[in-house]
Design an enzyme around this catalytic site. Sequence first.
Site, PDB file in Angstrom:
ATOM      1  N   LYS A 197      -8.838   2.878 -20.888  1.00  0.00           N
ATOM      2  CA  LYS A 197      -8.944   4.170 -21.513  1.00  0.00           C
ATOM      3  C   LYS A 197      -7.892   4.151 -22.496  1.00  0.00           C
ATOM      4  O   LYS A 197      -6.712   3.339 -21.873  1.00  0.00           O
ATOM      5  CB  LYS A 197      -8.647   5.324 -20.535  1.00  0.00           C
ATOM      6  CG  LYS A 197      -8.875   6.562 -21.382  1.00  0.00           C
ATOM      7  CD  LYS A 197      -8.653   7.697 -20.213  1.00  0.00           C
ATOM      8  CE  LYS A 197      -8.619   9.343 -20.529  1.00  0.00           C
ATOM      9  NZ  LYS A 197      -8.785  10.129 -19.745  1.00  0.00           N
TER      10      LYS A 197
ATOM     11  N   SER B 140     -11.685  14.114 -20.276  1.00  0.00           N
ATOM     12  CA  SER B 140     -11.262  13.312 -21.233  1.00  0.00           C
ATOM     13  C   SER B 140     -11.921  11.654 -21.227  1.00  0.00           C
ATOM     14  O   SER B 140     -11.769  11.188 -22.404  1.00  0.00           O
ATOM     15  CB  SER B 140      -9.760  13.264 -21.571  1.00  0.00           C
ATOM     16  OG  SER B 140      -9.378  12.518 -20.391  1.00  0.00           O
TER      17      SER B 140
ATOM     18  N   SER C 219     -10.843  14.545 -15.498  1.00  0.00           N
ATOM     19  CA  SER C 219     -11.104  13.831 -16.815  1.00  0.00           C
ATOM     20  C   SER C 219     -11.982  12.571 -16.336  1.00  0.00           C
ATOM     21  O   SER C 219     -12.399  11.831 -17.239  1.00  0.00           O
ATOM     22  CB  SER C 219      -9.838  13.572 -17.382  1.00  0.00           C
ATOM     23  OG  SER C 219      -9.327  14.572 -18.258  1.00  0.00           O
TER      24      SER C 219
END
Lengths: 119, 491, 491
Positions: free
Chosen positions: C79, C155, C179
């Site tokens: 990420k 996210s 997330s």
Amino acid sequence: MAIEVTDDLVCHIARLSRIAISQDDLKELVSHFERILAFVGELQSLDTRDVEPSMFSVESTNVDREDIVCASLGRTESLANAPESNGTFFVVPRIVGGGSEAGPGAPVQMEEDGAEGAA
Amino acid sequence: MTKSKSDPTDGTPFEAVIGLEAHVQLKTRSKMFCGCENRFGAEPNTLVCPVCLGHPGSLPVVNRQAMEWAARVGLACGCEIARFTKFDRKNYYYPDLPKGYQISQYDLPICNGGEVEVHFANDSGVVRRKIGLVRIHLEEDAGKNIHAEARPESWVDLNRAGVPLLEIVSKPDMHTPEEAGAYLRMLRLIMLYLGVSDCNMEEGTLRCDVNISVRPRGSTHLETRTEIKNLNSFTHVENALQHEITRQMKIKARGEKIVQQTLLFDPEKGETRVMRGKEEAHDYRYFPEPDLAPWIFSEEWIESLRKSLPEMPAVRLQRFQGALGLSPYHADVLVRDVVMAEFFEEALETYDKAQSVANWVTNVVREESNARGISAKEIGISPARLAGLVRAIDEGKVSNQKARDVFKAMLGNTRAVAEVIGELGLEQISDDSFIRNAVKEVIGKHPGPVEDVKKGKENSINFLVGQVMRQSKGKANPGIVLKLVKEELGV
Amino acid sequence: MTTREASIIEIRDSLLAGRTKAVEVIHEALRQIRAVDPQLRATSQIFQEEALARAEELDMKLKKGEEPGLLAGVPFTVKDNICTRTGTTTAASKIIPTFRAPYDATVVLKLLAAGAIPIAKTNMDEFGMGSSTENSATVGPTRNPWRTTHVPGGSSGGAAALAAATRGMLHLGSDTGGSIRQPASYCGVTGIKPSYGRVSRYGLLAFASSLDQIGVLQSSARECAAALSVIAGRDPMDSTSASRAVPHYLGELERDVRGLRLGIPTEYFPDAIDAEVRARVQEGIDVFRRLGVETREVSLPHTRYANPTYVLISAAEASSNLARYDGVHYGHRARNPQGLVELYARSRAEGFGAEVKRRIMVGTFVLSAGYHEAFYNKACKVRKLIRQDFESAFKEVDAIVCPTSPVTAFPIGAKIDDPLKLYAVDILTVPANLATVPGISFPCGLTSEKLPVGLQIYGRPFEDHTVLRLAHAFQMTTKFHLAAPPVYAGS
């Protein structure tokens, strides 16, 4: 606690946050703050007088390290991401009004209106 | 002792109230929250890593040595050590603060309370006072902003960012500049005794802010105060205080009000100027540092730290004056120099006439180390050999005066005192018959002074003694010379 | 419907058996990513050359008979808020659009040491603030492989979309309020947020330090277990990482779940839950009953306060964590600022997206003088009550089951103009972060619209193995996790 979200309050918070805002931003933020305050208002009804706040998520205490020197970054690498440097230092616009070296405990708080030269 | 400064409130209806906030850098090997070397004077921005650069994703880890030293300082000052303590974030923006917050301590500092005993001389003699402490907490130092000479810019060096920093906050317990100076000097001494900081004001390892207000004498009310920042020498602290106290008294005498503000001291002009107005702009938004675990000092740990404390300056001063019988002057000089005091105590192990040894250490040894800018331990004579020299003087083997030559000759080698005295031919002559012959010879050569002595002119005895000493090339024992001159002249 | 079988666990065996080469594994992974990325916009960077070079190096090692690591040859994505020396780390923000981290995050180092190969960085909501991956200032919105007009959740939306649309890779995500789990739910994959402190945060760009945790998004609980066994454990660089022993996660999976007690919290099934989500989750709970898991109702009475508490605490910490992005030491700096204040204010105004700015300002507000007690402290107290809820519940049951999100993936743009509407989808995931407990989300079926529904299981702190074991048992008797979405490059 009943809070009136005024333009002044939001401007004050924006200055503390060091975020420049436009008149349009201000309008939107006032409305956002009002909604957020309404959203979190539910907490105020909860009686927490005898509750110890939960400050930490870590379960241990005394997590530390030995006083041992480790390798530092080279200067090239330290300054590599700097938006402006002269190869030795990070460079910023001249700091005015603060005298020299404001160490911790002695930060020079910038003037609220941004006119730091006035200090 | 500290030279007495004139008290600007003397003879006025006012009293000054002074509090100090001292920042002391700990001399741990590595920084407070990362492994970068803690060293003054390195090339800018070379002692930095992702943690002290405040890089995204980096996290702090507590230096255990710094925690222990903070507690040690607290114990040495009689503070209560927190059983539970934590770090907090102090949020503000400044270029020398790369994370946008300083890891500091807010409501649970490592040390609470405590006091520092200071002594200083003024017109009424030696004053001893206890200055109360509010708290001592540990935090990280910021980097340095440097103002470019010819360009409209400032430069940032982050080598200092993250160095462990103790903040020591005194109570507003001081009333004169010299009290404040004495307090700060004593703090420095405590740090030196504990070996946790060099407290070098030039290098910024000891820095100080002062709070000052002035009130009518006899009042107990705390009045509006000003704060002076950026004081980086003991003299500046005292001068700034004198200036500010005088300024405030003038304002009050005019019946006007003091404005709360932060001032900067300009040491060249001896003046203060306003740095910022009332504190309304401050909002540090403290909250507990979520990246660090809280900290617990166990009873056992605190006890073991307490037991490991060395003798502190105030206690040593009493021992030197009491048990060792030193004069207040010599005791004070020795206590103020950790290395010299240790040198002195080691010398006593060889020769225990404390005052004799103290005279030599505080005069000759001190002169030598001051002249060469090195410590007593580095001048090239061991405490034991120095003690041997002092013993030789006391035993009359060398004159006090000639002993200085012996001292010089003993530096940088390991030769014994007797050997050096012998080689230099500086053995003191205490042989009566030898000296008597010399005395007779001098009396024969100087009939005029002899007459003067007989008429009662004391000074002329000294002249005759001097002549004998000269003739013996300084080796004759001056005490015996005097005795024999008097005998021969029948006075 | 295509099914996915190859898993990251078999890659190492294939390499060892000589059935494939690391270079081929990487080529295949690159092929898959390139096949789906134009439609999904799931990555921010692809490390083709670096990954192939590492693969060749690994093949050489294998040839020489060197012992490969546990995840040898496994391609992994990172990420974009996790630091990698390779490429940039931007957290999908224009404030650090070209930041090159001088170090690898601890999780990345651990994966590298296990022989895994970084292949791409994945898209996200800026600084993790969002639940739709629409708030990406660098890449733009990521799309859901089940329906490309819909959001993948957020996210960690890039990681979730890739995990659904490809196979045989490991995907690192981060979870502050859901997330990992919410996008896993929307994309039909298995995502675990480990217990707070189980995985080092060193190198994770902090959003809210007391809530952030790194985890993985995979096709099965078994893959999650394999990944977690490599990335979990104490890290000396992260003071909040736990020193507890890391269980043998893969071994724990095989233990029978019969007799485990699963709590169904009434508060997690409010009216606001979509009817189809409720139905799929109830069916999922029935699967557990058939497996011999005992179910009973439990109460977590402070659940309704969790989301406001989360909004306050996460914003407060974010306001401080994001203070470092100020245009001085790295990242975006406004052009020609008139002085320092303007440099800060304009750099931050230009660099941060609207949602990030809103949260910073809300956080600044709740920590500021006059409001700190009523908001920040209050929220910390309520967090205590929420933790106590879990402590009590876990006395009665071994795990808790609930929906991951009240709704399924929604159309891009549907909620973006109303931050509070978007916050509402977090209500079932934020309690895990507040309570530091592990949470896993895995697919339990599709709605009539062919959108995945996620089932969530919470465990006791550091009983990550229990939530993995329950999810694994579920996946051993169902095929929901094997369903491939319309956009799929796996075979």
